[in-house]
Design a protein around this motif. Structure first.
Motif, PDB file in Angstrom:
ATOM      1  N   LEU A  20       0.844  -1.192   0.000  1.00 10.37           N
ATOM      2  CA  LEU A  20       0.000   0.000   0.000  1.00 10.37           C
ATOM      3  C   LEU A  20       0.881   1.244   0.000  1.00 10.37           C
ATOM      4  O   LEU A  20       1.953   1.261   0.596  1.00 10.37           O
ATOM      5  CB  LEU A  20      -0.911   0.015   1.217  1.00 10.37           C
ATOM      6  N   SER A  21       0.397   2.282  -0.659  1.00 10.14           N
ATOM      7  CA  SER A  21       1.053   3.581  -0.659  1.00 10.14           C
ATOM      8  C   SER A  21       0.059   4.635  -0.199  1.00 10.14           C
ATOM      9  O   SER A  21      -1.150   4.461  -0.353  1.00 10.14           O
ATOM     10  CB  SER A  21       1.553   3.938  -2.060  1.00 10.14           C
ATOM     11  N   CYS A  22       0.571   5.706   0.356  1.00 11.50           N
ATOM     12  CA  CYS A  22      -0.263   6.825   0.777  1.00 11.50           C
ATOM     13  C   CYS A  22       0.444   8.114   0.397  1.00 11.50           C
ATOM     14  O   CYS A  22       1.510   8.422   0.935  1.00 11.50           O
ATOM     15  CB  CYS A  22      -0.506   6.775   2.273  1.00 11.50           C
ATOM     16  N   ALA A  23      -0.148   8.833  -0.528  1.00 13.38           N
ATOM     17  CA  ALA A  23       0.411  10.116  -0.963  1.00 13.38           C
ATOM     18  C   ALA A  23      -0.127  11.228  -0.075  1.00 13.38           C
ATOM     19  O   ALA A  23      -1.346  11.374   0.072  1.00 13.38           O
ATOM     20  CB  ALA A  23       0.048  10.367  -2.420  1.00 13.38           C
ATOM     21  N   ALA A  24       0.775  12.010   0.483  1.00 10.77           N
ATOM     22  CA  ALA A  24       0.397  13.072   1.414  1.00 10.77           C
ATOM     23  C   ALA A  24       0.627  14.445   0.791  1.00 10.77           C
ATOM     24  O   ALA A  24       1.607  14.655   0.057  1.00 10.77           O
ATOM     25  CB  ALA A  24       1.209  12.949   2.692  1.00 10.77           C
ATOM     26  N   SER A  25      -0.263  15.374   1.110  1.00 11.91           N
ATOM     27  CA  SER A  25      -0.096  16.752   0.657  1.00 11.91           C
ATOM     28  C   SER A  25      -0.839  17.678   1.606  1.00 11.91           C
ATOM     29  O   SER A  25      -1.657  17.234   2.409  1.00 11.91           O
ATOM     30  CB  SER A  25      -0.612  16.926  -0.776  1.00 11.91           C
ATOM     31  N   GLY A  26      -0.530  18.978   1.509  1.00  6.81           N
ATOM     32  CA  GLY A  26      -1.221  19.953   2.334  1.00  6.81           C
ATOM     33  C   GLY A  26      -0.597  20.189   3.699  1.00  6.81           C
ATOM     34  O   GLY A  26      -1.119  20.983   4.477  1.00  6.81           O
ATOM     35  N   PHE A  27       0.505  19.497   3.997  1.00  6.42           N
ATOM     36  CA  PHE A  27       1.212  19.709   5.260  1.00  6.42           C
ATOM     37  C   PHE A  27       2.661  19.251   5.069  1.00  6.42           C
ATOM     38  O   PHE A  27       3.001  18.613   4.069  1.00  6.42           O
ATOM     39  CB  PHE A  27       0.546  18.940   6.409  1.00  6.42           C
ATOM     40  N   THR A  28       3.508  19.601   6.027  1.00  9.46           N
ATOM     41  CA  THR A  28       4.917  19.219   5.947  1.00  9.46           C
ATOM     42  C   THR A  28       5.061  17.783   6.435  1.00  9.46           C
ATOM     43  O   THR A  28       5.191  17.508   7.631  1.00  9.46           O
ATOM     44  CB  THR A  28       5.793  20.173   6.774  1.00  9.46           C
ATOM     45  N   PHE A  29       5.048  16.864   5.494  1.00  7.67           N
ATOM     46  CA  PHE A  29       4.992  15.432   5.780  1.00  7.67           C
ATOM     47  C   PHE A  29       6.102  14.989   6.730  1.00  7.67           C
ATOM     48  O   PHE A  29       5.867  14.208   7.656  1.00  7.67           O
ATOM     49  CB  PHE A  29       5.090  14.677   4.449  1.00  7.67           C
ATOM     50  N   SER A  30       7.293  15.500   6.542  1.00  9.52           N
ATOM     51  CA  SER A  30       8.450  15.035   7.308  1.00  9.52           C
ATOM     52  C   SER A  30       8.414  15.436   8.774  1.00  9.52           C
ATOM     53  O   SER A  30       9.263  14.996   9.560  1.00  9.52           O
ATOM     54  CB  SER A  30       9.728  15.566   6.663  1.00  9.52           C
ATOM     55  N   ARG A  31       7.449  16.220   9.175  1.00 11.05           N
ATOM     56  CA  ARG A  31       7.362  16.680  10.557  1.00 11.05           C
ATOM     57  C   ARG A  31       6.380  15.883  11.402  1.00 11.05           C
ATOM     58  O   ARG A  31       6.216  16.176  12.595  1.00 11.05           O
ATOM     59  CB  ARG A  31       6.961  18.148  10.598  1.00 11.05           C
ATOM     60  N   TYR A  32       5.718  14.902  10.786  1.00  8.56           N
ATOM     61  CA  TYR A  32       4.649  14.205  11.494  1.00  8.56           C
ATOM     62  C   TYR A  32       4.794  12.690  11.438  1.00  8.56           C
ATOM     63  O   TYR A  32       5.145  12.119  10.392  1.00  8.56           O
ATOM     64  CB  TYR A  32       3.290  14.600  10.924  1.00  8.56           C
ATOM     65  N   ALA A  33       4.506  12.058  12.570  1.00  4.62           N
ATOM     66  CA  ALA A  33       4.369  10.610  12.583  1.00  4.62           C
ATOM     67  C   ALA A  33       3.122  10.215  11.808  1.00  4.62           C
ATOM     68  O   ALA A  33       2.167  10.983  11.709  1.00  4.62           O
ATOM     69  CB  ALA A  33       4.285  10.114  14.021  1.00  4.62           C
ATOM     70  N   MET A  34       3.155   8.998  11.269  1.00  7.28           N
ATOM     71  CA  MET A  34       2.046   8.511  10.457  1.00  7.28           C
ATOM     72  C   MET A  34       1.640   7.115  10.898  1.00  7.28           C
ATOM     73  O   MET A  34       2.417   6.389  11.537  1.00  7.28           O
ATOM     74  CB  MET A  34       2.454   8.481   8.978  1.00  7.28           C
ATOM     75  N   SER A  35       0.448   6.742  10.511  1.00 11.15           N
ATOM     76  CA  SER A  35      -0.094   5.460  10.949  1.00 11.15           C
ATOM     77  C   SER A  35      -0.927   4.831   9.841  1.00 11.15           C
ATOM     78  O   SER A  35      -1.400   5.517   8.930  1.00 11.15           O
ATOM     79  CB  SER A  35      -0.986   5.680  12.179  1.00 11.15           C
ATOM     80  N   TRP A  36      -1.066   3.531   9.923  1.00 10.35           N
ATOM     81  CA  TRP A  36      -2.055   2.805   9.136  1.00 10.35           C
ATOM     82  C   TRP A  36      -3.088   2.235  10.115  1.00 10.35           C
ATOM     83  O   TRP A  36      -2.713   1.659  11.151  1.00 10.35           O
ATOM     84  CB  TRP A  36      -1.429   1.656   8.355  1.00 10.35           C
ATOM     85  N   TYR A  95      -6.607   2.644   5.877  1.00  9.49           N
ATOM     86  CA  TYR A  95      -6.487   4.100   5.837  1.00  9.49           C
ATOM     87  C   TYR A  95      -5.115   4.513   6.352  1.00  9.49           C
ATOM     88  O   TYR A  95      -4.634   3.962   7.351  1.00  9.49           O
ATOM     89  CB  TYR A  95      -7.536   4.751   6.717  1.00  9.49           C
ATOM     90  N   CYS A  96      -4.526   5.507   5.718  1.00  6.51           N
ATOM     91  CA  CYS A  96      -3.357   6.135   6.315  1.00  6.51           C
ATOM     92  C   CYS A  96      -3.834   7.344   7.109  1.00  6.51           C
ATOM     93  O   CYS A  96      -4.859   7.958   6.786  1.00  6.51           O
ATOM     94  CB  CYS A  96      -2.328   6.540   5.263  1.00  6.51           C
ATOM     95  N   ALA A  97      -3.109   7.662   8.167  1.00  9.90           N
ATOM     96  CA  ALA A  97      -3.543   8.730   9.072  1.00  9.90           C
ATOM     97  C   ALA A  97      -2.339   9.468   9.626  1.00  9.90           C
ATOM     98  O   ALA A  97      -1.254   8.899   9.775  1.00  9.90           O
ATOM     99  CB  ALA A  97      -4.366   8.133  10.201  1.00  9.90           C
ATOM    100  N   LYS A  98      -2.584  10.712   9.969  1.00 12.87           N
ATOM    101  CA  LYS A  98      -1.521  11.600  10.436  1.00 12.87           C
ATOM    102  C   LYS A  98      -1.684  11.865  11.933  1.00 12.87           C
ATOM    103  O   LYS A  98      -2.780  12.171  12.416  1.00 12.87           O
ATOM    104  CB  LYS A  98      -1.610  12.915   9.657  1.00 12.87           C
ATOM    105  N   TYR A  99      -0.576  11.769  12.664  1.00  7.76           N
ATOM    106  CA  TYR A  99      -0.583  12.178  14.071  1.00  7.76           C
ATOM    107  C   TYR A  99      -0.383  13.692  14.168  1.00  7.76           C
ATOM    108  O   TYR A  99      -0.098  14.359  13.178  1.00  7.76           O
ATOM    109  CB  TYR A  99       0.533  11.457  14.823  1.00  7.76           C
ATOM    110  N   LEU A 100      -0.500  14.198  15.377  1.00  8.00           N
ATOM    111  CA  LEU A 100      -0.361  15.639  15.597  1.00  8.00           C
ATOM    112  C   LEU A 100       1.079  16.074  15.824  1.00  8.00           C
ATOM    113  O   LEU A 100       1.347  17.274  15.855  1.00  8.00           O
ATOM    114  CB  LEU A 100      -1.225  16.075  16.775  1.00  8.00           C
ATOM    115  N   GLY A 101       1.976  15.127  16.007  1.00 12.69           N
ATOM    116  CA  GLY A 101       3.363  15.476  16.282  1.00 12.69           C
ATOM    117  C   GLY A 101       4.335  14.512  15.619  1.00 12.69           C
ATOM    118  O   GLY A 101       3.966  13.725  14.758  1.00 12.69           O
ATOM    119  N   THR A 102       5.571  14.562  16.066  1.00  9.06           N
ATOM    120  CA  THR A 102       6.611  13.748  15.445  1.00  9.06           C
ATOM    121  C   THR A 102       6.515  12.272  15.825  1.00  9.06           C
ATOM    122  O   THR A 102       7.131  11.421  15.172  1.00  9.06           O
ATOM    123  CB  THR A 102       7.997  14.271  15.824  1.00  9.06           C
ATOM    124  N   THR A 103       5.790  11.990  16.897  1.00  7.53           N
ATOM    125  CA  THR A 103       5.589  10.602  17.306  1.00  7.53           C
ATOM    126  C   THR A 103       4.206  10.461  17.929  1.00  7.53           C
ATOM    127  O   THR A 103       3.457  11.422  18.003  1.00  7.53           O
ATOM    128  CB  THR A 103       6.702  10.176  18.288  1.00  7.53           C
TER     129      THR A 103
END
Length: 126
Positions: A20-36, A95-103
């Motif tokens: 699976l892939s998840c393309a992210a946009s609209g925020f600075t991807f490298s600053r946030y932890a991510m989840s499936w 679903y891919c999901a974004k956390y509010l911080g780096t972890t």
């Protein structure tokens, strides 16, 4: 606006693999932890895996440990989930999901639903 678009789902036989892939946009991807996370028909949402902002730390649900691998490419703003040895019980919308911080704040934390992307369906069946 945060935009997350998952892709790569499909129909696969038990024992097979999908990436699976998840393309992210609209925020600075490298600053946030991510989840499936995933949700099977008629069942509650299940947290699957997470990765910190720089990709140095990962964690997995017991149900997928040893079979799934989460990774990210911050140069491409993309999150991945390599799924091997798939089982019928893995059938779900992913679903891919974004956390509010780096972890994450606690183990198996499910990100707020407002930060989920559009899902991709994985069906494991013979």
């Amino acid at each position: 606006d945060v935009q997350l678009q998952a892709s790569g789902g499909g129909l696969v036989q038990p024992g097979g693999s999908l990436r699976l892939s998840c393309a992210a946009s609209g925020f600075t991807f490298s600053r946030y932890a991510m989840s499936w996370v995933r949700q099977a028909p008629g069942k509650e949402v299940e947290w699957v895996s997470a990765i910190n902002s720089v990709g140095s730390s990962t964690t997995y649900a017991d149900s997928v440990k040893g079979r799934f691998t989460i990774s990210r490419d911050n140069t491409k703003n993309t999150l991945y989930l390599q799924m091997n040895s798939l089982e019928p019980e893995d059938t779900a919308m992913y679903y891919c999901a974004k956390y509010l911080g780096t972890t994450w704040m606690w183990e198996s934390q499910i990100p707020m639903k407002k930060y989920w992307g559009r899902g991709t369906l994985v069906t494991v069946s013979s």
